[in-house]
Scaffold this motif. Sequence first.
Motif: not given
Length: 259
Positions: A233-234, A237, A240
């Motif tokens: 997820e890091d 993120r 994006q």
Amino acid sequence: MSDELTTRDIDAPEGEDVPWMPPPLFKYVRLDRALAILKGRDIRFTQPRFLNDPHELSVEINPQSLTRDYYEHLVGAGVPPERAADMACGNVDSLVIKRVAWVMTEREKLGVLSLCDTADNMLLWAHYADEHRGAVLELDVSDLIVKRQAPDEIQAMAQVSYSDERIDFVGRGLPLWMTLNYKSAAWAYEREWRLYRSLSALRHKTGDIYVAELPPIAVKRIIFGARAVPIEEDTIRFIQGSADHQHIRIEKAMFSHGL
């Protein structure tokens, strides 16, 4: 494929296109390393002594080829042929020892970027991408080719040759970097390509770590391992949220039920 198709000593003259490029290539990494590469906008070139197979560091010197090479050097320098033959044949052991030492020393002035031409190699996912918890970066290697600043700088790209044959580097007149481009057939599953650069042309980051600039545009895709959740997820993120990295395609690997 022949060496003529897969091996190039390459340069990027200002205002000219790079004349030859390999197919899209991939880098298998741990997830934290993938994020560090993206954030730092650089990628490591490893010195030969840190490569994971010590066998590939061995240097095969054919005494006959080395003797002939030295004889031709002496004759070219003006030494009479008979005298040159005596000098070359009488110093074979010393010639071999000195040439091996020279190769070992000079190779450590190189950095090696190891890549692969496929993104779905199960063994590479296990060995280099943290047992499927890591990621694979798809790179456009043309963005890593730079203008050489000195005529003796090495910058070369090659598909690794896998063979159990002993290669006569002196007899074949191969350049120094190609002593690192032959590996045992046992490693053929890696389908490796290597980009070689002189350490002097790289940025010294810290300790034994040398890196090349990696423009964000050079990264085309990131594939997260099937076991990467939720630590991916890091990285997502960051991609994006970064205007320079939003072009990167984000994909997720899945285990096949047919295996």
